[in-house]
Design a protein around this motif. Structure first.
Motif, mmCIF file in Angstrom:
data_model
loop_
_atom_site.group_PDB
_atom_site.id
_atom_site.type_symbol
_atom_site.label_atom_id
_atom_site.label_comp_id
_atom_site.label_asym_id
_atom_site.label_seq_id
_atom_site.Cartn_x
_atom_site.Cartn_y
_atom_site.Cartn_z
ATOM 1 N N PRO A 93 6.234 -9.278 -0.681
ATOM 2 C CA PRO A 93 6.880 -8.529 -1.464
ATOM 3 C C PRO A 93 6.103 -7.450 -1.976
ATOM 4 N N THR A 94 6.883 -6.196 -2.481
ATOM 5 C CA THR A 94 6.041 -4.813 -2.631
ATOM 6 C C THR A 94 5.078 -5.243 -4.031
ATOM 7 N N MET A 95 5.716 -5.906 -5.101
ATOM 8 C CA MET A 95 5.384 -6.124 -6.185
ATOM 9 C C MET A 95 3.948 -6.955 -6.108
ATOM 10 N N VAL A 96 3.999 -7.699 -5.102
ATOM 11 C CA VAL A 96 2.971 -8.756 -4.997
ATOM 12 C C VAL A 96 1.844 -7.929 -4.148
ATOM 13 N N GLY A 97 2.041 -7.255 -2.989
ATOM 14 C CA GLY A 97 1.199 -6.935 -2.195
ATOM 15 C C GLY A 97 0.653 -5.405 -2.403
ATOM 16 N N LEU A 98 1.166 -4.589 -3.217
ATOM 17 C CA LEU A 98 0.607 -3.224 -3.516
ATOM 18 C C LEU A 98 -0.615 -3.242 -4.579
ATOM 19 N N ALA A 99 -0.443 -3.862 -5.672
ATOM 20 C CA ALA A 99 -1.489 -3.784 -6.517
ATOM 21 C C ALA A 99 -2.892 -4.181 -6.035
ATOM 22 N N PRO A 100 -3.195 -5.204 -5.199
ATOM 23 C CA PRO A 100 -4.369 -5.316 -4.829
ATOM 24 C C PRO A 100 -4.918 -4.467 -3.727
ATOM 25 N N ARG A 101 -4.027 -3.728 -2.902
ATOM 26 C CA ARG A 101 -4.338 -2.714 -2.212
ATOM 27 C C ARG A 101 -4.667 -1.554 -2.836
ATOM 28 N N LEU A 102 -4.056 -1.453 -3.933
ATOM 29 C CA LEU A 102 -4.426 0.019 -4.780
ATOM 30 C C LEU A 102 -6.025 -0.457 -5.412
ATOM 31 N N THR A 103 -5.953 -1.587 -5.987
ATOM 32 C CA THR A 103 -7.359 -1.903 -6.749
ATOM 33 C C THR A 103 -8.489 -1.738 -5.502
ATOM 34 N N GLU A 104 -8.201 -2.229 -4.219
ATOM 35 C CA GLU A 104 -9.411 -1.763 -3.191
ATOM 36 C C GLU A 104 -9.476 -0.194 -3.149
ATOM 37 N N ALA A 105 -8.436 0.376 -3.026
ATOM 38 C CA ALA A 105 -8.602 1.932 -2.902
ATOM 39 C C ALA A 105 -9.124 2.562 -3.936
ATOM 40 N N PHE A 106 -9.141 2.374 -5.256
ATOM 41 C CA PHE A 106 -9.627 2.660 -6.258
ATOM 42 C C PHE A 106 -11.060 2.288 -6.436
ATOM 43 N N ALA A 107 -11.728 1.783 -5.532
ATOM 44 C CA ALA A 107 -13.056 1.387 -5.416
ATOM 45 C C ALA A 107 -13.782 2.547 -4.789
ATOM 46 N N PRO A 109 -15.189 6.266 -3.910
ATOM 47 C CA PRO A 109 -15.545 7.407 -5.099
ATOM 48 C C PRO A 109 -14.551 8.538 -4.938
ATOM 49 N N HIS A 110 -13.461 8.655 -4.078
ATOM 50 C CA HIS A 110 -12.914 9.731 -4.266
ATOM 51 C C HIS A 110 -11.293 9.336 -3.752
ATOM 52 N N VAL A 111 -10.494 8.992 -4.557
ATOM 53 C CA VAL A 111 -9.172 8.274 -4.411
ATOM 54 C C VAL A 111 -8.183 9.404 -3.959
ATOM 55 N N ARG A 112 -7.326 9.145 -2.976
ATOM 56 C CA ARG A 112 -6.031 9.719 -2.493
ATOM 57 C C ARG A 112 -5.100 9.150 -2.518
ATOM 58 N N ILE A 113 -3.984 9.163 -3.108
ATOM 59 C CA ILE A 113 -2.694 8.462 -2.860
ATOM 60 C C ILE A 113 -1.770 9.294 -2.634
ATOM 61 N N ASP A 114 -0.887 9.065 -1.642
ATOM 62 C CA ASP A 114 0.384 9.698 -1.386
ATOM 63 C C ASP A 114 1.454 8.726 -1.307
ATOM 64 N N ALA A 115 2.621 9.103 -1.943
ATOM 65 C CA ALA A 115 3.609 8.161 -2.101
ATOM 66 C C ALA A 115 5.040 8.846 -1.835
ATOM 67 N N TYR A 218 3.459 4.415 1.029
ATOM 68 C CA TYR A 218 2.449 4.578 0.331
ATOM 69 C C TYR A 218 1.099 4.729 1.399
ATOM 70 N N LEU A 219 0.395 6.030 1.354
ATOM 71 C CA LEU A 219 -0.686 6.290 2.124
ATOM 72 C C LEU A 219 -2.070 6.234 0.958
ATOM 73 N N LEU A 220 -2.868 5.322 1.511
ATOM 74 C CA LEU A 220 -4.244 5.161 0.739
ATOM 75 C C LEU A 220 -5.391 5.628 1.356
ATOM 76 N N ASN A 221 -6.009 6.794 0.695
ATOM 77 C CA ASN A 221 -7.358 7.187 1.092
ATOM 78 C C ASN A 221 -7.224 7.735 2.592
ATOM 79 N N GLU A 222 -6.015 8.038 3.017
ATOM 80 C CA GLU A 222 -5.981 8.420 4.666
ATOM 81 C C GLU A 222 -6.393 7.220 5.669
#
Length: 292
Positions: A93-107, A109-115, A218-222
């Motif tokens: 489910p989106t609410m379960v799966g998105l947060a950990p993927r975002l957390t990894e993306a924010f690790a 140095p340069h974060v790029r999120i497209d939604a 959601y596109l995370l850091n290309e």
């Protein structure tokens, strides 16, 4: 451990919707006030706390169960907070799966999120964990660039929409617009606050789509693409003036499918084409979006 009822102020001017109650409980889970294995208060206690009928509480609990956040949901005892898996090979489910993927993306140095989505609700909530880690000093990106495509207020949405449509002012459209603007403001404020608190270069930009997106992307850091289908269903929601009968979606419950460049050429091609699709929309038929 049994979680006792909290003393919270309830807005007496109107009754909260099941979605608003579910969102409040999600926040408590995300912030650690409710932990895996904890029991929720009883339905009667929650109904008293939020000033609603038990039926409204049951709808909120069903939404959390469908999100994978509750277990042991039955009439006999209060449900427990579920263990959320750190990773899974299948869709979540989106609410379960998105947060950990975002957390990894924010690790990075340069974060790029497209939604591209109907509202920023899920993204706003899921950002809570990477923001918590930044404030805790666990991660500290140098820059954060977030671009969000949301439907224009000027179009006739395919959903959400009143079941009984007419040429007048649609209360369902007003409700969606209020949510779109409020959630966008909160998301932008929470990210831009990192400029002064941590010296991070932050940019948050919105543009307006001329159509209703049938999926959320959601596109995370290309390097990763996450996609979920909006499932349309008929539902009712209580308001101050009566019940809203509408065709709507519960985006937090949609299964989120993940594609990673490291997984191979098939996933890499999907990510590349998804990024091209997003960039083309951003540069062509979309318009400036001002959150009122």
């Amino acid at each position: 451990m049994v979680v006792t009822q909290e003393n919270v102020a309830v807005n007496g001017s109107r009754r909260l919707s099941p979605q608003e109650i579910a969102d409040t409980l999600r926040d408590r889970i995300r912030e650690g006030d409710l932990k895996a294995g904890d029991r929720l208060p009883t339905q009667a206690e929650l109904a008293e706390e939020f000033g609603v009928e038990r039926g409204t509480v049951r709808q909120a609990l069903r939404a959390l169960q469908e999100d994978g956040l509750l277990t042991n949901v039955s009439k006999g005892s209060p449900p427990r907070i579920a263990e959320v898996p750190v990773s899974s090979s299948g869709p979540q489910p989106t609410m379960v799966g998105l947060a950990p993927r975002l957390t990894e993306a924010f690790a990075a140095p340069h974060v790029r999120i497209d939604a591209a989505c109907l509202t920023a609700e899920t993204l706003m909530i899921a950002l809570g964990e990477p923001l918590r880690r930044i404030h805790a000093g666990e991660i500290c990106p140098e820059s954060i660039d977030v671009r969000i495509l949301l439907p224009s207020r000027e179009i006739n949405l395919a959903f959400p929409v009143s079941v009984e449509t007419d040429s007048g002012d649609d209360p369902v459209h007003r409700r969606w617009l209020d949510m779109r603007n409020a959630q966008g403001h909160v998301l932008r404020h929470n990210l831009q606050a990192l400029r002064s608190s941590h010296g991070i270069d932050v940019r948050v930009t919105f543009r307006a789509l001329p159509f209703t997106p049938p999926v959320k992307l959601y596109l995370l850091n290309e390097s990763e693409a996450l996609i979920a289908y909006y499932m349309v269903a008929r539902r009712e929601e209580p308001t101050d003036t009566g019940m809203l009968d509408m065709y709507d979606v519960m985006g937090t419950e949609s299964l989120l499918f993940s594609f990673e460049k490291a997984a191979g050429p098939r996933d890499e091609a999907f990510i590349t084409e998804s990024q091209k699709w997003f960039d083309a929309l951003w540069a062509t038929i979309t318009t400036d979006l001002t959150l009122s």
